[in-house]
Design a protein around this motif. Sequence first.
Motif, PDB file in Angstrom:
ATOM      1  N   PRO A 129      -3.393  -1.411   7.811  1.00 15.93           N
ATOM      2  CA  PRO A 129      -4.854  -1.552   7.833  1.00 15.93           C
ATOM      3  C   PRO A 129      -5.558  -0.791   8.954  1.00 15.93           C
ATOM      4  O   PRO A 129      -6.608  -0.189   8.723  1.00 15.93           O
ATOM      5  CB  PRO A 129      -5.054  -3.063   7.989  1.00 15.93           C
ATOM      6  CG  PRO A 129      -3.844  -3.674   7.386  1.00 15.93           C
ATOM      7  CD  PRO A 129      -2.722  -2.728   7.739  1.00 15.93           C
ATOM      8  N   VAL A 130      -5.013  -0.810  10.176  1.00 16.04           N
ATOM      9  CA  VAL A 130      -5.679  -0.127  11.283  1.00 16.04           C
ATOM     10  C   VAL A 130      -5.685   1.385  11.056  1.00 16.04           C
ATOM     11  O   VAL A 130      -6.692   2.059  11.301  1.00 16.04           O
ATOM     12  CB  VAL A 130      -5.009  -0.472  12.634  1.00 16.04           C
ATOM     13  CG1 VAL A 130      -5.590   0.391  13.753  1.00 16.04           C
ATOM     14  CG2 VAL A 130      -5.206  -1.955  12.961  1.00 16.04           C
ATOM     15  N   TYR A 131      -4.592   1.923  10.573  1.00 14.33           N
ATOM     16  CA  TYR A 131      -4.525   3.358  10.285  1.00 14.33           C
ATOM     17  C   TYR A 131      -5.549   3.734   9.215  1.00 14.33           C
ATOM     18  O   TYR A 131      -6.260   4.740   9.328  1.00 14.33           O
ATOM     19  CB  TYR A 131      -3.117   3.736   9.824  1.00 14.33           C
ATOM     20  CG  TYR A 131      -2.899   5.234   9.713  1.00 14.33           C
ATOM     21  CD1 TYR A 131      -2.407   5.959  10.793  1.00 14.33           C
ATOM     22  CD2 TYR A 131      -3.175   5.916   8.534  1.00 14.33           C
ATOM     23  CE1 TYR A 131      -2.201   7.334  10.693  1.00 14.33           C
ATOM     24  CE2 TYR A 131      -2.979   7.277   8.427  1.00 14.33           C
ATOM     25  CZ  TYR A 131      -2.493   7.986   9.517  1.00 14.33           C
ATOM     26  OH  TYR A 131      -2.301   9.336   9.420  1.00 14.33           O
ATOM     27  N   CYS A 253       2.138   1.391  14.635  1.00 12.88           N
ATOM     28  CA  CYS A 253       2.113   0.055  14.035  1.00 12.88           C
ATOM     29  C   CYS A 253       1.127  -0.862  14.762  1.00 12.88           C
ATOM     30  O   CYS A 253       1.289  -2.077  14.775  1.00 12.88           O
ATOM     31  CB  CYS A 253       3.509  -0.560  14.025  1.00 12.88           C
ATOM     32  SG  CYS A 253       4.241  -0.798  15.666  1.00 12.88           S
ATOM     33  N   THR A 254       0.113  -0.267  15.378  1.00 10.97           N
ATOM     34  CA  THR A 254      -0.835  -1.052  16.153  1.00 10.97           C
ATOM     35  C   THR A 254      -1.659  -1.985  15.268  1.00 10.97           C
ATOM     36  O   THR A 254      -1.909  -1.715  14.096  1.00 10.97           O
ATOM     37  CB  THR A 254      -1.784  -0.136  16.949  1.00 10.97           C
ATOM     38  OG1 THR A 254      -2.645  -0.933  17.754  1.00 10.97           O
ATOM     39  CG2 THR A 254      -2.639   0.724  16.015  1.00 10.97           C
ATOM     40  N   GLU A 255      -2.087  -3.081  15.860  1.00 11.41           N
ATOM     41  CA  GLU A 255      -2.955  -4.036  15.169  1.00 11.41           C
ATOM     42  C   GLU A 255      -4.401  -3.902  15.638  1.00 11.41           C
ATOM     43  O   GLU A 255      -5.251  -4.709  15.280  1.00 11.41           O
ATOM     44  CB  GLU A 255      -2.457  -5.461  15.405  1.00 11.41           C
ATOM     45  CG  GLU A 255      -1.072  -5.726  14.801  1.00 11.41           C
ATOM     46  CD  GLU A 255      -0.565  -7.123  15.071  1.00 11.41           C
ATOM     47  OE1 GLU A 255      -0.993  -7.729  16.082  1.00 11.41           O
ATOM     48  OE2 GLU A 255       0.244  -7.628  14.274  1.00 11.41           O
ATOM     49  N   ASP A 274      -0.769  -8.651  11.513  1.00 13.13           N
ATOM     50  CA  ASP A 274       0.103  -8.534  10.350  1.00 13.13           C
ATOM     51  C   ASP A 274       0.279  -9.882   9.664  1.00 13.13           C
ATOM     52  O   ASP A 274       0.408 -10.922  10.322  1.00 13.13           O
ATOM     53  CB  ASP A 274       1.486  -8.011  10.763  1.00 13.13           C
ATOM     54  CG  ASP A 274       1.443  -6.565  11.233  1.00 13.13           C
ATOM     55  OD1 ASP A 274       0.523  -5.841  10.815  1.00 13.13           O
ATOM     56  OD2 ASP A 274       2.338  -6.167  12.002  1.00 13.13           O
ATOM     57  N   ASP A 275       0.291  -9.847   8.339  1.00 15.51           N
ATOM     58  CA  ASP A 275       0.551 -11.064   7.584  1.00 15.51           C
ATOM     59  C   ASP A 275       2.011 -11.498   7.749  1.00 15.51           C
ATOM     60  O   ASP A 275       2.304 -12.696   7.830  1.00 15.51           O
ATOM     61  CB  ASP A 275       0.247 -10.840   6.104  1.00 15.51           C
ATOM     62  CG  ASP A 275      -1.227 -10.539   5.861  1.00 15.51           C
ATOM     63  OD1 ASP A 275      -2.074 -11.101   6.582  1.00 15.51           O
ATOM     64  OD2 ASP A 275      -1.524  -9.727   4.962  1.00 15.51           O
ATOM     65  N   ILE A 276       2.907 -10.522   7.809  1.00 15.82           N
ATOM     66  CA  ILE A 276       4.338 -10.828   7.973  1.00 15.82           C
ATOM     67  C   ILE A 276       4.864 -10.062   9.183  1.00 15.82           C
ATOM     68  O   ILE A 276       4.911 -10.581  10.279  1.00 15.82           O
ATOM     69  CB  ILE A 276       5.139 -10.488   6.695  1.00 15.82           C
ATOM     70  CG1 ILE A 276       4.513 -11.181   5.460  1.00 15.82           C
ATOM     71  CG2 ILE A 276       6.595 -10.928   6.859  1.00 15.82           C
ATOM     72  CD1 ILE A 276       5.115 -10.758   4.133  1.00 15.82           C
ATOM     73  N   TYR A 281       2.728  -4.001   3.877  1.00 15.29           N
ATOM     74  CA  TYR A 281       1.680  -3.106   3.378  1.00 15.29           C
ATOM     75  C   TYR A 281       2.249  -1.978   2.527  1.00 15.29           C
ATOM     76  O   TYR A 281       1.651  -1.594   1.518  1.00 15.29           O
ATOM     77  CB  TYR A 281       0.866  -2.542   4.542  1.00 15.29           C
ATOM     78  CG  TYR A 281       0.288  -3.631   5.425  1.00 15.29           C
ATOM     79  CD1 TYR A 281      -0.628  -4.550   4.918  1.00 15.29           C
ATOM     80  CD2 TYR A 281       0.676  -3.765   6.753  1.00 15.29           C
ATOM     81  CE1 TYR A 281      -1.140  -5.568   5.718  1.00 15.29           C
ATOM     82  CE2 TYR A 281       0.171  -4.774   7.562  1.00 15.29           C
ATOM     83  CZ  TYR A 281      -0.738  -5.675   7.042  1.00 15.29           C
ATOM     84  OH  TYR A 281      -1.231  -6.674   7.833  1.00 15.29           O
ATOM     85  N   GLU A 282       3.409  -1.424   2.912  1.00 14.33           N
ATOM     86  CA  GLU A 282       3.982  -0.372   2.082  1.00 14.33           C
ATOM     87  C   GLU A 282       4.590  -0.972   0.813  1.00 14.33           C
ATOM     88  O   GLU A 282       4.608  -0.316  -0.240  1.00 14.33           O
ATOM     89  CB  GLU A 282       5.016   0.453   2.847  1.00 14.33           C
ATOM     90  CG  GLU A 282       6.262  -0.282   3.285  1.00 14.33           C
ATOM     91  CD  GLU A 282       7.227   0.627   4.039  1.00 14.33           C
ATOM     92  OE1 GLU A 282       7.058   1.865   4.001  1.00 14.33           O
ATOM     93  OE2 GLU A 282       8.150   0.090   4.676  1.00 14.33           O
TER      94      GLU A 282
END
Length: 326
Positions: A129-131, A253-255, A274-276, A281-282
């Motif tokens: 999401p951040v990317y 992998c930043t939030e 992250d949800d998990i 996400y991928e």
Amino acid sequence: MNKYKWGVIGTGKIAHTFATALMNCENAELCASASRTEEKAKRFAEEFGFLKYYGSYREFAEKSDAEIVYIATPMASHFDDAWLCLENGKNVLCEKSLALNTAQTEKLIAFAKEKGLFFMEAMWMKCRPVYRKMKEWIASGLIGDIEYIKADFSNFIPYDENDRLFRADCGGGCLLDLGIYPITLTHDLLGVPDDITSSAHIMHGIDMSNSILFRYKNGAFSSMDNGFEIQLRNNAIISGTKGFITLGNWFHCTEEGILFDRNGKEIERFVRKDDINGYEYEIAELHSCLDVGLKESPLVPHSDTIAVMKLMDECRAQWGMKYPNE
């Protein structure tokens, strides 16, 4: 909701991380795991709840009813393992780097197209999401034209001759393992550079560290430092004519992403926990593509995977570094 049967080839650290996400995705069925020994495959299957396990990759490819395979073997094995799975009619998500070089990458992608199967490099960064928010800010013109990118990925890792990271026969070295992230970021935002200047510390046939500079005819440039010998913050900054964006520590992998104006005033802060563990996400992207019949992801298209591999090939050519099994 469509459900998909998943298999995992390889039972190392990254496979454990991925399987943790997979077991928590409600539209993923954990079908089968495979390792080079039945004991490892069984242990992995029992830990995560895979219904079957196989002590050889060929047996898995030929006998399992997995629809999608996640390949988590060492880099030097990716080509053969992915080819085996495609040959047996399975959609493939293969860990990065997809292969050792451009020739292997192009052959795999061409074979996937020939077989009519979905094929994607597991560049999870592009699905996060951040990317994706960062891409939205840039596409909206909020930082203007990009002039400069600084992105590093260097972790201090004590040398271990048995670790696949330090073994040339496994496709080791920091370029394919870490450097692919800042290179992918730069290529995604600026495209193919007009000039590449790079250097590396080569030891035992692999790059222990490297420094890479991409320059573009419009004056934009990107500076990237990667390696196993020193610890950096591993953040990134994308600076343009109107402002800049920072991606927090571990930019891949930043939030958290922060948008600033040209004077350094914060305009917007985007935070997404992250949800998990971030690999979901991928997985969701792959499911979304299969739901509508796509054979490649618009977030991680084949053309980008090939382009980034060509850039890494050029860097290795400048260093005179070639893997023994390519």
